[in-house]
Enzyme design. Sequence first.
Site, short mmCIF file in Angstrom:
data_model
loop_
_atom_site.label_atom_id
_atom_site.label_comp_id
_atom_site.label_asym_id
_atom_site.label_seq_id
_atom_site.Cartn_x
_atom_site.Cartn_y
_atom_site.Cartn_z
N LYS A 12 -1.62 -7.13 5.40
CA LYS A 12 -1.81 -7.81 4.12
C LYS A 12 -0.72 -8.85 3.85
O LYS A 12 -0.95 -9.81 3.13
CB LYS A 12 -1.91 -6.82 2.96
CG LYS A 12 -0.66 -6.04 2.62
CD LYS A 12 0.10 -6.61 1.48
CE LYS A 12 1.35 -5.85 1.14
NZ LYS A 12 2.09 -5.15 2.17
N GLY B 29 0.83 -1.22 0.00
CA GLY B 29 0.00 0.00 0.00
C GLY B 29 0.85 1.26 0.00
O GLY B 29 0.49 2.27 -0.61
N ASN B 30 2.02 1.20 0.67
CA ASN B 30 2.90 2.37 0.72
C ASN B 30 3.59 2.60 -0.62
O ASN B 30 3.88 3.73 -0.98
CB ASN B 30 3.94 2.21 1.82
CG ASN B 30 3.29 2.33 3.18
OD1 ASN B 30 2.84 3.39 3.57
ND2 ASN B 30 3.18 1.21 3.89
N LYS C 296 6.26 -8.58 6.91
CA LYS C 296 6.69 -9.15 5.61
C LYS C 296 7.63 -10.32 5.84
O LYS C 296 7.52 -11.36 5.18
CB LYS C 296 7.45 -8.08 4.82
CG LYS C 296 6.59 -7.37 3.82
CD LYS C 296 7.41 -6.38 3.02
CE LYS C 296 6.81 -5.02 3.15
NZ LYS C 296 5.39 -4.96 2.81
P1 ADP Z 1 4.22 -1.88 2.21
O1 ADP Z 1 3.15 -0.91 1.95
O2 ADP Z 1 4.92 -2.32 0.98
O3 ADP Z 1 3.78 -3.02 3.08
P2 ADP Z 1 5.76 -0.95 4.50
O4 ADP Z 1 6.02 0.50 4.75
O5 ADP Z 1 4.79 -1.63 5.37
O6 ADP Z 1 5.34 -1.04 2.97
O7 ADP Z 1 7.12 -1.76 4.53
C1 ADP Z 1 8.25 -1.33 3.79
C2 ADP Z 1 9.11 -0.41 4.64
O8 ADP Z 1 9.73 -1.16 5.68
C3 ADP Z 1 10.26 0.22 3.94
O9 ADP Z 1 9.89 1.39 3.25
C4 ADP Z 1 11.23 0.52 5.09
O10 ADP Z 1 11.15 1.86 5.48
C5 ADP Z 1 10.73 -0.34 6.23
N1 ADP Z 1 11.72 -1.18 6.88
C6 ADP Z 1 11.85 -1.33 8.23
N2 ADP Z 1 12.81 -2.17 8.54
C7 ADP Z 1 13.35 -2.60 7.37
C8 ADP Z 1 14.41 -3.52 7.05
N3 ADP Z 1 15.09 -4.16 7.99
N4 ADP Z 1 14.69 -3.72 5.74
C9 ADP Z 1 14.00 -3.07 4.79
N5 ADP Z 1 13.00 -2.19 5.03
C10 ADP Z 1 12.66 -1.96 6.31
MG MG Z 2 3.14 -2.83 5.07
#
Ligand code: ADP
Ligand code: MG
Length: 308
Positions: free
Chosen positions: A209, A12-13, A271
């Site tokens: 999700k 979503g981000n 994730k």
């Molecule tokens: P999405 O909408 O794709 O689920 P999120 O914002 O929930 O996006 O997850 C992706 C974000 O996770 C990245 O933009 C990053 O800022 C953050 N993040 C936190 N810890 C980590 C990590 N260890 N490795 C990569 N990204 C990370």
């Molecule tokens: Mg997310």
Amino acid sequence: MSKEIIVLALGGNAIANVSRTFDSQYSAIRDATKEIASLARDGYKIVITHGNGPQVGDAMLRNECAKDLVPPLPLYACVAETQGMLGAMIQASLLGHLGRDFKVASLITNVTVLAKDPAFKNPTKPIGSFFTKDELRKIKKLQPSASFREMVPGKFRRVVPSPNPISVIELNAVKELIEDGYIVIACGGGGIPVINKNKIVFTEAVIDKDLASEVLATSIGASVFVSLTDVAGAYENFRSKNKKLIRKIRADKLKELWDDGKFEEGSMKPKVKAAIRFAENTGKNAVIAAVGKARKAAKLKSGTIVYK
Ligand code: ADP
Ligand code: MG
């Protein structure tokens, strides 16, 4: 022609870029689905899931701003609304890329959670925009019962309960659509959260999700589960100068990093958890990769690859 099922979870981000208008999100989705369309052309059976964190938070705030004019909707209704809206954008984008000969269906999906899930008492899932301290003061007047958390210093975001997904109510419909040759969009925004006892009851939460997509991917026998986001994969030491992309890692090793708290709550942590669960449940690969690398990631040539 390959008959393998690929599940791709769209972040979503990654969709909601800075301006957050309908047009900018639709444009991001058109870009994000280009690579997915090429996988469909390659002959894979495609299932797309997607997040709604930014969008559902925006929807709640819009409702609350207009509360004196029209009754605000509950969180689960906003989940359903954003599931429909984003599903419509993904569906139209895919038809645009592939032409009308391809069959695409976006399915309203309910996902069950347990009433006694401890998440209901501890909101962790960030939704909506980031707010400064000054903005937060104004927002709190509109949303007096909402919880907020400081995500990075000086930047706050609303957080809501995010219970663990148990099952997808429309699982058989998803399976039948795949069998019929449809590209299926399902579990949008983690699915509409419901408690399923004697009857289905909507509940106030936003299911992650990533975790809901894993439940779906495992239940439909996907050969690979790809989480597409706005970074190249899962990093070690993410917020430091010496951050390092994890290229390929066994699920139990990744679990050790997860246990050590190497991944942030509400973003990378779910994730990574979903990828571990998929690899352990199925023995197949899960991948965390950048949205623009969907095709390579599905072929295990980009991102963080998690195996059993
Ligand atoms: P999405 O909408 O794709 O689920 P999120 O914002 O929930 O996006 O997850 C992706 C974000 O996770 C990245 O933009 C990053 O800022 C953050 N993040 C936190 N810890 C980590 C990590 N260890 N490795 C990569 N990204 C990370
Ligand atoms: Mg997310």
